[in-house]
Design an enzyme around this catalytic site. Structure first.
Site, PDB file in Angstrom:
ATOM      1  CE1 TYR A   1      10.014   2.209  -7.284  1.00  0.00           C
ATOM      2  CE2 TYR A   1      11.691   3.561  -8.506  1.00  0.00           C
ATOM      3  CZ  TYR A   1      10.817   3.176  -7.122  1.00  0.00           C
ATOM      4  OH  TYR A   1      10.922   3.792  -5.913  1.00  0.00           O
TER       5      TYR A   1
ATOM      6  NE  ARG B   1      11.449  -4.579  -7.831  1.00  0.00           N
ATOM      7  CZ  ARG B   1      12.811  -4.697  -8.814  1.00  0.00           C
ATOM      8  NH1 ARG B   1      13.941  -3.506  -8.411  1.00  0.00           N
ATOM      9  NH2 ARG B   1      12.779  -6.003  -8.406  1.00  0.00           N
TER      10      ARG B   1
ATOM     11  CD  GLN C   1       3.871   0.933   5.295  1.00  0.00           C
ATOM     12  OE1 GLN C   1       4.571   1.982   5.618  1.00  0.00           O
ATOM     13  NE2 GLN C   1       3.347  -0.267   6.183  1.00  0.00           N
ATOM     14  CG  ASN C   2       2.798  -3.385   0.537  1.00  0.00           C
ATOM     15  OD1 ASN C   2       3.501  -2.973   1.240  1.00  0.00           O
ATOM     16  ND2 ASN C   2       2.633  -4.870   1.286  1.00  0.00           N
TER      17      ASN C   2
ATOM     18  CG  ASP D   1       2.285  -6.027  -4.118  1.00  0.00           C
ATOM     19  OD1 ASP D   1       0.900  -6.000  -4.067  1.00  0.00           O
ATOM     20  OD2 ASP D   1       2.957  -6.224  -2.677  1.00  0.00           O
TER      21      ASP D   1
ATOM     22  CG  HIS E   1       4.075   4.535   0.774  1.00  0.00           C
ATOM     23  ND1 HIS E   1       4.713   3.844   1.686  1.00  0.00           N
ATOM     24  CD2 HIS E   1       3.519   5.468   1.848  1.00  0.00           C
ATOM     25  CE1 HIS E   1       5.024   4.150   3.224  1.00  0.00           C
ATOM     26  NE2 HIS E   1       4.362   5.079   2.694  1.00  0.00           N
TER      27      HIS E   1
ATOM     28  N   GLY F   1       2.655  -7.435   8.720  1.00  0.00           N
ATOM     29  CA  GLY F   1       4.167  -7.288   7.497  1.00  0.00           C
ATOM     30  C   GLY F   1       4.587  -6.025   7.632  1.00  0.00           C
ATOM     31  CB  THR F   2       4.780  -2.690   7.916  1.00  0.00           C
ATOM     32  OG1 THR F   2       5.546  -1.251   8.279  1.00  0.00           O
ATOM     33  CG2 THR F   2       3.453  -2.591   9.169  1.00  0.00           C
ATOM     34  CB  SER F   3      10.101  -2.467   9.276  1.00  0.00           C
ATOM     35  OG  SER F   3      10.013  -1.818   9.017  1.00  0.00           O
TER      36      SER F   3
HETATM   37  N1  APR Z   1       4.529 -12.471   6.123  1.00  0.00           N
HETATM   38  C1  APR Z   1       5.019 -10.852   7.308  1.00  0.00           C
HETATM   39  N2  APR Z   1       5.270 -10.119   7.871  1.00  0.00           N
HETATM   40  C2  APR Z   1       6.857 -10.702   7.046  1.00  0.00           C
HETATM   41  C3  APR Z   1       7.119 -11.400   6.194  1.00  0.00           C
HETATM   42  C4  APR Z   1       6.010 -12.827   6.409  1.00  0.00           C
HETATM   43  N3  APR Z   1       6.368 -13.714   5.750  1.00  0.00           N
HETATM   44  N4  APR Z   1       8.542 -11.818   5.896  1.00  0.00           N
HETATM   45  C5  APR Z   1       8.954 -10.286   6.334  1.00  0.00           C
HETATM   46  N5  APR Z   1       7.882  -9.624   7.545  1.00  0.00           N
HETATM   47  C6  APR Z   1       8.462  -8.580   7.563  1.00  0.00           C
HETATM   48  C7  APR Z   1       9.568  -8.737   8.255  1.00  0.00           C
HETATM   49  O1  APR Z   1       9.487  -8.981   9.602  1.00  0.00           O
HETATM   50  C8  APR Z   1       9.496  -6.753   8.645  1.00  0.00           C
HETATM   51  O2  APR Z   1       8.879  -6.377   9.465  1.00  0.00           O
HETATM   52  O3  APR Z   1       7.999  -7.667   6.894  1.00  0.00           O
HETATM   53  C9  APR Z   1       7.914  -6.354   7.454  1.00  0.00           C
HETATM   54  C10 APR Z   1       9.452  -5.176   6.218  1.00  0.00           C
HETATM   55  O4  APR Z   1       9.230  -4.230   6.480  1.00  0.00           O
HETATM   56  P1  APR Z   1      10.127  -3.233   5.697  1.00  0.00           P
HETATM   57  O5  APR Z   1      11.471  -3.908   4.654  1.00  0.00           O
HETATM   58  O6  APR Z   1      10.562  -2.112   5.972  1.00  0.00           O
HETATM   59  O7  APR Z   1       8.548  -3.366   4.632  1.00  0.00           O
HETATM   60  P2  APR Z   1       7.248  -1.645   4.953  1.00  0.00           P
HETATM   61  O8  APR Z   1       7.550  -1.328   6.485  1.00  0.00           O
HETATM   62  O9  APR Z   1       6.761  -2.304   4.608  1.00  0.00           O
HETATM   63  O10 APR Z   1       8.326  -0.587   4.619  1.00  0.00           O
HETATM   64  C11 APR Z   1       7.522   0.631   4.598  1.00  0.00           C
HETATM   65  O11 APR Z   1       9.249   1.540   2.890  1.00  0.00           O
HETATM   66  O12 APR Z   1      10.627   2.005   1.603  1.00  0.00           O
HETATM   67  C12 APR Z   1       9.578   2.349   2.264  1.00  0.00           C
HETATM   68  O13 APR Z   1       7.329   3.027   0.316  1.00  0.00           O
HETATM   69  C13 APR Z   1       8.413   1.606   0.601  1.00  0.00           C
HETATM   70  O14 APR Z   1       6.372   1.099   1.375  1.00  0.00           O
HETATM   71  C14 APR Z   1       7.561   0.800   1.839  1.00  0.00           C
HETATM   72  C15 APR Z   1       7.920   1.192   3.621  1.00  0.00           C
END
Ligand code: APR
Length: 230
Positions: free
Chosen positions: A55, A58, A88-89, A91, A106, A171-173
Site C-alpha cells: 500500500y 500504491r 470502490q477505488n 485512489d 472500500h 469500469g467495474t466487473s
Molecule cells: N475504462 C472503463 N473501464 C475499464 C477500462 C477503461 N479504460 N479498462 C478496464 N476497464 C474495466 C474492465 O473491463 C473491468 O470490468 O474495469 C473493470 C475492472 O474490474 P476489476 O478489476 O474487477 O475492478 P473493480 O470492479 O473495481 O473491483 C472491485 O475488488 O479487489 C477488490 O476492493 C477491490 O474495489 C475493488 C473491488
C-alpha cells in the site's frame, strides 16, 4: 428548482487510463500479487511488512498519476445534477478532478487507522511501517476495506441509490459485493448507463439499461453529452 440526483458507481476501470492497474484484468493478480495476499486480514497477519509496503507503493503512485477525461467529465455533471460518486477505488482521483460528493466504499489510500480502532481515522500522506502506531498505541494500517471486512459506507450508498433519478456505472466487473448489489437499489424506472469496454451485466435483468462498451474517457463523455447537452 431542485436538481435531480445522479448516482455514479465507479470501479478500477475509471482510473485505468490514468495508469492505475485494475484488479481482474491480469489473471487475478494485482500488481503481481494474489489479491488475498495483500487485501485480506489474514494476509496482513501473515506478512504485515509486505502488505504495508504494497500500500505504500500504491500511495506513492498517487503522486505520479492524474485524473483522466472520465473523472473530469463527471465534474461537469454537477452543473445540472446533484451528483454522488460511490467509488470502490481507494485512489483520490475523483477528489482531484473536482467532484464534490464522494463516498469511498472500500476506504482510501490517503487515510490510516490503528488495527484495534477501526473508527479513529487519520490522514496519511507518507509510508506506514511495522512498528508505527496510532495515538492509542495500536499498529497502524491503511484505511482500506479488505476482503471479509465490513463495508461501513454501504448503508449510505444504498440510501443514495434509492433516491437516484439516474444511475451511471463505470469500469467495474461487478464481482465484489455488497458494492455490486447497489444496482438493485435504484427505482425500477431509473435509467442505468453502464460504461465498460468489457461490460459484465445481465442486460435482460434491467429495464432502462443502456450499455456503452467503451473506455471511460470516451464512454463517460457520451453519456454526459446526452444528459447535459454539451
Ligand atoms: N475504462 C472503463 N473501464 C475499464 C477500462 C477503461 N479504460 N479498462 C478496464 N476497464 C474495466 C474492465 O473491463 C473491468 O470490468 O474495469 C473493470 C475492472 O474490474 P476489476 O478489476 O474487477 O475492478 P473493480 O470492479 O473495481 O473491483 C472491485 O475488488 O479487489 C477488490 O476492493 C477491490 O474495489 C475493488 C473491488
Amino acid at each position: 428548482m431542485e436538481k435531480e440526483k445522479v448516482v455514479v458507481l465507479t470501479g478500477a476501470g475509471i482510473s485505468a487510463e490514468s495508469g492505475i492497474k485494475t484488479f481482474r484484468d491480469a489473471d487475478g493478480l494485482w500488481e503481481g500479487h494474489d489479491i488475498m495476499e495483500v487485501a485480506s486480514p489474514t494476509g496482513f497477519e501473515k506478512n504485515p511488512a509486505l502488505v504495508l509496503d504494497f500500500y505504500n507503493q500504491r500511495r506513492r503512485q498517487l503522486k505520479e498519476v492524474v485524473p483522466n477525461e472520465g473523472h473530469k467529465a463527471l465534474v461537469l455533471l454537477e452543473e445540472q445534477y446533484d451528483v454522488t460518486i460511490v467509488t470502490q477505488n481507494v485512489d483520490n482521483l475523483h477528489e482531484r478532478a473536482g467532484s464534490s460528493k464522494i463516498i469511498h466504499l472500500h476506504g482510501e489510500l490517503s487515510k490510516m487507522r490503528g488495527v484495534q480502532y477501526p473508527y479513529k481515522i487519520y490522514d496519511c500522506s507518507g509510508d506506514i511501517y511495522v512498528g508505527d502506531v496510532c495515538k492509542r498505541g495500536s499498529q497502524l494500517r491503511p484505511h482500506i476495506v479488505w476482503f471479509g471486512e465490513d463495508v461501513p459506507m454501504i448503508e449510505t450508498a444504498i440510501a443514495e441509490c434509492t433516491q437516484a433519478a439516474i444511475l451511471m456505472i463505470i469500469g467495474t466487473s461487478m464481482q465484489v459485493y455488497p458494492a455490486a448489489s447497489l444496482i438493485n437499489f435504484v427505482p425500477q424506472s431509473t435509467p442505468i448507463y453502464f460504461i465498460d469496454p468489457k461490460p459484465s451485466v445481465n442486460e435482460s435483468a434491467y429495464q432502462n439499461l443502456t450499455v456503452i462498451a467503451e473506455k471511460a474517457s470516451t464512454g463517460v463523455a457520451k453519456v454526459i453529452e446526452e444528459l447535459v447537452g454539451f
